[in-house]
Motif scaffolding. Structure first.
Motif, PDB file in Angstrom:
ATOM      1  N   THR A 145       0.835  -1.203   0.000  1.00 40.90           N
ATOM      2  CA  THR A 145       0.000   0.000   0.000  1.00 40.90           C
ATOM      3  C   THR A 145       0.871   1.254   0.000  1.00 40.90           C
ATOM      4  O   THR A 145       0.420   2.338   0.354  1.00 40.90           O
ATOM      5  N   LEU A 169     -19.343   5.884  -5.111  1.00 42.32           N
ATOM      6  CA  LEU A 169     -19.088   4.444  -5.077  1.00 42.32           C
ATOM      7  C   LEU A 169     -18.144   4.130  -3.925  1.00 42.32           C
ATOM      8  O   LEU A 169     -17.897   4.957  -3.061  1.00 42.32           O
ATOM      9  N   HIS A 170     -17.599   2.935  -3.948  1.00 38.38           N
ATOM     10  CA  HIS A 170     -16.761   2.440  -2.872  1.00 38.38           C
ATOM     11  C   HIS A 170     -15.491   1.886  -3.505  1.00 38.38           C
ATOM     12  O   HIS A 170     -15.503   1.503  -4.671  1.00 38.38           O
ATOM     13  N   TYR A 191      -9.142   0.060   0.145  1.00 38.68           N
ATOM     14  CA  TYR A 191      -8.464   1.096   0.934  1.00 38.68           C
ATOM     15  C   TYR A 191      -7.737   2.079   0.004  1.00 38.68           C
ATOM     16  O   TYR A 191      -7.819   3.292   0.178  1.00 38.68           O
ATOM     17  N   MET A 192      -7.065   1.555  -1.005  1.00 37.16           N
ATOM     18  CA  MET A 192      -6.277   2.432  -1.880  1.00 37.16           C
ATOM     19  C   MET A 192      -7.146   3.227  -2.853  1.00 37.16           C
ATOM     20  O   MET A 192      -6.829   4.358  -3.201  1.00 37.16           O
ATOM     21  N   ARG A 230     -15.084   7.267  -4.263  1.00 31.81           N
ATOM     22  CA  ARG A 230     -16.042   7.947  -3.401  1.00 31.81           C
ATOM     23  C   ARG A 230     -16.580   9.207  -4.078  1.00 31.81           C
ATOM     24  O   ARG A 230     -17.715   9.593  -3.878  1.00 31.81           O
ATOM     25  N   LEU A 259      -8.835  -4.180   8.179  1.00 32.24           N
ATOM     26  CA  LEU A 259      -7.804  -4.607   7.225  1.00 32.24           C
ATOM     27  C   LEU A 259      -7.180  -5.865   7.828  1.00 32.24           C
ATOM     28  O   LEU A 259      -6.269  -5.773   8.644  1.00 32.24           O
ATOM     29  N   ASP A 278     -10.470   3.937  -2.566  1.00 32.87           N
ATOM     30  CA  ASP A 278     -11.706   4.521  -2.055  1.00 32.87           C
ATOM     31  C   ASP A 278     -11.821   6.018  -2.355  1.00 32.87           C
ATOM     32  O   ASP A 278     -12.879   6.506  -2.727  1.00 32.87           O
ATOM     33  N   ARG A 279     -10.701   6.737  -2.213  1.00 31.83           N
ATOM     34  CA  ARG A 279     -10.739   8.185  -2.399  1.00 31.83           C
ATOM     35  C   ARG A 279     -11.266   8.553  -3.788  1.00 31.83           C
ATOM     36  O   ARG A 279     -12.010   9.518  -3.949  1.00 31.83           O
ATOM     37  N   SER A 296     -23.067   8.113   2.056  1.00 31.71           N
ATOM     38  CA  SER A 296     -22.228   6.973   1.723  1.00 31.71           C
ATOM     39  C   SER A 296     -22.105   6.123   2.986  1.00 31.71           C
ATOM     40  O   SER A 296     -22.073   6.629   4.095  1.00 31.71           O
ATOM     41  N   THR A 297     -22.099   4.801   2.770  1.00 34.24           N
ATOM     42  CA  THR A 297     -21.989   3.888   3.894  1.00 34.24           C
ATOM     43  C   THR A 297     -20.631   4.103   4.554  1.00 34.24           C
ATOM     44  O   THR A 297     -19.639   4.241   3.851  1.00 34.24           O
ATOM     45  N   PRO A 298     -20.581   4.137   5.875  1.00 35.45           N
ATOM     46  CA  PRO A 298     -19.288   4.344   6.522  1.00 35.45           C
ATOM     47  C   PRO A 298     -18.266   3.326   6.027  1.00 35.45           C
ATOM     48  O   PRO A 298     -18.591   2.171   5.779  1.00 35.45           O
ATOM     49  N   PHE A 299     -17.044   3.819   5.857  1.00 32.87           N
ATOM     50  CA  PHE A 299     -15.999   2.959   5.303  1.00 32.87           C
ATOM     51  C   PHE A 299     -15.406   2.059   6.377  1.00 32.87           C
ATOM     52  O   PHE A 299     -14.845   1.022   6.057  1.00 32.87           O
ATOM     53  N   VAL A 300     -15.562   2.469   7.636  1.00 30.94           N
ATOM     54  CA  VAL A 300     -14.957   1.750   8.763  1.00 30.94           C
ATOM     55  C   VAL A 300     -14.866   0.252   8.481  1.00 30.94           C
ATOM     56  O   VAL A 300     -15.866  -0.451   8.471  1.00 30.94           O
ATOM     57  N   MET A 301     -13.671  -0.199   8.238  1.00 29.71           N
ATOM     58  CA  MET A 301     -13.505  -1.545   7.698  1.00 29.71           C
ATOM     59  C   MET A 301     -12.224  -2.151   8.248  1.00 29.71           C
ATOM     60  O   MET A 301     -11.227  -1.459   8.393  1.00 29.71           O
TER      61      MET A 301
END
Lengths: 767, 85
Positions: free
Chosen positions: A295, A400-401, A389-390, A396, A504, A392-393, A497-502
């Motif tokens: 990453t 999207l996700h 993760y990479m 978004r 790893l 998303d920015r 947008s659905t929270p990204f809290v995910m």
């Protein structure tokens, strides 16, 4: 009598729950969907000490609230199906957080057994866990396991079943945690009222109901409102304490409840259950080192693109072979059926409707298998989470996700993909709104079946800039997908947008068994669809392109022409035979040596030679057949639709022939070129080799570069093929979205095609 | 000593303790479900190539969240950032 035991498996995502499920049930699994939603329902049968055990795999959740479909499903199964015992599979390495779900299960009161999974990795992380102490403090069985190797799983199951047996027939025993001086009195009052009114207590413990009201749990409140007037009273009590907490602590009930739950957990762990030696932590350190490369700011995206491109390449390069075998098999089936059945409607139905329809769909099976094998590898290894993760920015910005990238690429983000596995790949998205937007826009990509159309028209009209034109179409696909996604997310699929809290998860080597089971599940679901829904639609489309048949006077006219030519041909052949007889059939030997060798002389050899030589009569006969096919197509429902639409579609530069081809293209985009061939009465046209059709189009004054560009834009964007539509229905859980996709895409495509044609035409005539 | 700053401002490699979580609704619940509650120790272990989202280490696991989600979380730092390796 062997009692039938029901065991539910619960656990956080990435806790190894699915691996445990696979170990318990092996191939004796059944995968379905819960009605109306896309969460999978997995069940299997395990044999434990001679007893048959029904194992229900609950969706992976972090909690038992009602925010995600997974949590709603998990709760519903626990309360409605009332399993005898729940096995909660914990990631021992992140015990504290994993116990958060366990505590909620215990608060529900259902018998629970805990599996301290991945205990080997936890040890490497420097954790020492006293399972016996934990078991004693919580009053339930706790067993150390390593699901990947199967270690401890049997003991866990036996302990769980024994625990379930001991508690069978007794009411659930909910765990009671103190929620502090602000909430405890309210909870006590609510429990009193709930018990007095027997409010929902047939299924839920009173304290659980009270807690859910305090947590403003919509699912529970909806149930409550239907159950009785007490609901309003409970809501008022919850609102009052919420105001109080806001005023005094600047907090709210949900947050306070979570704090006390975690407080309870750390209280338990501090009583000698968990000892942490941070200096021994090896596993996360290794994973961190991999992340430093994978990453990395510069290397990360480069490696990611290489991996995504590699997956794409491998799928379509390797997939080509088994796909060829499947196609060859259906080709053989087609020929066999053609030979066995008499000419007529039945033959047409079986050959063109059923075999070609289902065969076209089954051809995707190898692609889907390979695709899912590799996606399963990426997911199970932990890399997929890094992709999200990479990226998303970027994604978004379009609503999207980060995980949307995979479906896009598979669908044809790199030209030549296929939207069917693409739409199915959207399953990796856990956020419902983003998933839906991805599913609805992925079919805009340049899939492999659209390519022949592009190759044909680019070859005719943009021969000088072929590569640029193809690249522009691929870019247009991406651009439209992203823009439309943005559009949908701010209109019909509106919402935060659905929270990204995910999580790893640490990198792991996936197990082969897990990947194979995963792949097979998906593939089998697809094959089942091919046998049912898709078969039915194939037959419908066949009927639309076959009925009504040409009236008798028309077919009679073609028959007459044929008869006339056949008569001429026979006359000429008779003369030829006489000549050949005296001439020692020199020509026939040269043309068909094998045939000539088998048959000493005369008729058979003469016939074959004539066939291969394309004598003028056979060519004429073929032309009549093709003309009849074209007339038949024009006369059919699909043809009439095409003709009727011409008055509308001429704004975009499409004539009736194009319309028929586009209607046929709804079955499968591959059909567009061949249908166009039939409409131009060329007989069978191979999509890969459309040279004669290209010449026809070049010669037809109707086709201008503007019309060609408009058509290509339309084909790129209009309704997905029906296999994709069925996939969309399956993945979105409703026919509504599948129909929306069809209609919306077609309108959008038509609008753009009109713009391209009109602007293009005026520019051409102006310039 | 303890200085309270938004989580977004932590540098990679820096450790801190969560002081307050201000998120409500779905986001708040997700954050809490993952164990991001007052008192929890976190360390920033990385940022995505476009500087967003951020990867956090909690007890025994790593999780990521977007910068605008991290804004709801206030942390207390009491140590200097560790030198980055």
């Amino acid at each position: 009598m062997s009692a039938n035991v029901i065991v539910a498996l619960a656990g956080n995502p990435n806790s190894g729950k699915t691996t445990a499920f696979n170990e318990y049930t092996g191939s004796r699994q059944h995968v379905g969907n819960y009605p109306g939603i896309t969460v999978e329902k997995k069940e299997g049968i395990a044999r434990v000490d001679g007893r048959e055990v029904r194992v229900v795999d609950l969706p992976g959740t972090y909690s038992l609230t009602a925010y995600t479909q997974e949590e709603v499903v998990a709760r519903r199964v626990l309360v409605e199906d009332r399993p005898d015992v729940v096995i909660d599979v914990l990631n021992a390495g992140a015990l504290e957080r994993n116990l958060y779900l366990a505590v909620q299960l215990m608060e529900l009161g259902i018998p629970v057994a805990l599996g301290l999974n991945m205990i080997d990795e936890a040890r490497k992380q420097g954790l020492r866990i006293d399972a016996a102490r934990l078991s004693q403090l919580l009053g339930l069985p706790v067993v150390e396991t390593v699901a990947r190797t199967g270690e401890g799983l049997k003991d866990l199951m036996s302990a769980a079943i024994a625990h379930g047996d001991a508690r069978r027939g007794t009411p659930w025993k909910p765990l009671e945690i103190s929620y502090g001086p602000d909430l405890d009195p309210v909870i006590a009052r609510m429990v009193e009222r709930i018990e007095a009114a027997r409010f929902l207590t047939d299924k839920y413990p009173a304290r659980w109901v009270a807690l859910k009201y305090l947590e403003s749990d919509e699912d529970m409140r909806t149930l409550g409102r239907a159950a009785g007037p007490l609901s309003a009273e409970l809501e008022a009590m919850a609102a009052e304490v919420a105001r109080h907490l806001d005023a005094t602590l600047n907090s709210y009930p949900e947050a306070v409840i979570a704090d006390y739950r975690y407080g309870y957990i750390s209280g338990v762990l501090r009583q000698g259950v968990l000892i942490r030696h941070d200096e021994l932590s090896q596993r996360l350190a290794a994973s961190d080192r991999m992340d430093r490369v994978l990453t990395n700011r510069v290397l990360g995206p480069v490696i990611m693109l290489a991996i995504l491109y590699g997956i794409y390449e491998v799928t379509f390069a390797i997939g080509e072979y088994p796909m060829g075998w499947v196609e060859a098999f259906f080709g053989w089936l087609n020929e066999t059926a053609s030979a066995a059945l008499p000419d007529g409607l039945l033959k047409s139905l079986v050959v063109s409707g059923i075999i070609d329809g289902v065969g076209g769909v089954m051809g995707f099976v190898p692609l889907i298998m390979l695709m899912f094998m590799m996606i399963a590898f990426l997911e199970d290894s932990g890399y997929m989470a890094r992709v999200a993760y990479m990226l998303d920015r970027v994604f978004r910005m379009f609503g999207l996700h980060g995980c949307s990238v995979m479906p896009y690429i598979v669908s044809g983000g790199i030209a030549g993909g296929c939207a069917v596995p693409g739409v199915m790949a959207a399953r990796t998205l856990r956020s419902p709104r983003e998933r839906l937007a991805t599913i609805l826009t992925a079919p805009f990509m340049t899939c492999g079946a659209k390519l022949p159309v592009f190759i044909l028209f680019v070859g005719v009209f943009f021969a000088e800039q072929q590569a640029q034109a193809m690249f522009a179409l691929t870019l247009l696909g991406w651009g439209m997908a992203l823009i439309v996604a943005r559009l949908l997310r701010s209109t019909v699929i509106k919402g935060e947008s659905t929270p990204f809290v995910m999580e790893l998860p640490p990198y792991r080597l996936p197990t082969l068994r897990g990947i194979l089971i995963h792949t097979w599940e998906r593939t089998w679901q697809y094959i089942k669809k091919a046998g049912t829904v898709i078969l039915a639609i194939s037959i419908l489309l066949w009927a639309a392109m076959t009925f009504p048949q040409l009236p008798e006077d028309k077919t009679a006219a073609f028959e007459e022409q044929r008869a006339a030519i056949t008569a001429q041909k026979e006359a000429v052949e008779a003369t030829a035979r006489q000549e050949a007889g005296s001439d020692a059939s020199g020509e026939a030997v040269a043309e068909a040596p094998a045939g000539a060798a088998d048959a000493p002389a005369g008729e058979p050899a003469g016939e074959e030679a004539a066939d291969e030589e394309e004598n003028p009569f056979d060519a004429q006969l073929a032309a009549i057949d093709a003309a009849e096919a074209a007339a038949g197509l024009e006369y059919s429902i699909a043809g009439r639709v095409g003709v009727a639409l011409e008055s509308v579609t001429k704004v975009a530069g499409f004539d009736w022939r194009t319309n028929i081809a586009l209607v046929g293209g709804f079955a499968a985009k591959e059909v567009i070129v061949s249908t166009l061939g039939t409409a131009y009465s060329l007989g069978e046209v191979d999509a890969e080799d459309a040279a004669p059709l290209a010449e026809q189009i070049k010669a037809d004054p109707h086709w201008t570069p503007a019309a060609a560009a408009a058509l290509m834009v339309f084909v790129l964007l209009y309704a997905p093929c029906f296999v994709t539509v069925v996939a969309i229905k399956q993945e979105s859980g409703s026919w509504g979205w599948a129909i929306f996709s069809t209609v919306f895409s077609t309108i959008l495509a038509f609008g753009l095609a009109v713009a391209v044609y009109q602007i293009g035409t005026s520019m051409l005539s102006g310039g | 000593m303890g200085k309270t700053i938004p989580l977004r401002q932590l540098a990679v490699g820096q450790r801190a303790r969560i002081a307050k979580v201000d998120a409500h609704g779905e986001l708040g619940r997700r954050i809490r479900d993952m164990g991001l509650i007052p008192g929890a120790e976190v360390e920033v272990v990385g940022r995505a190539p476009l500087r967003d989202p951020v990867a956090l280490r909690l007890k025994g696991f790593t999780l990521s969240l977007r910068n605008n989600e991290a804004d709801f979380i206030a942390v207390e730092t009491d140590a200097q950032p560790r030198p980055q390796e």
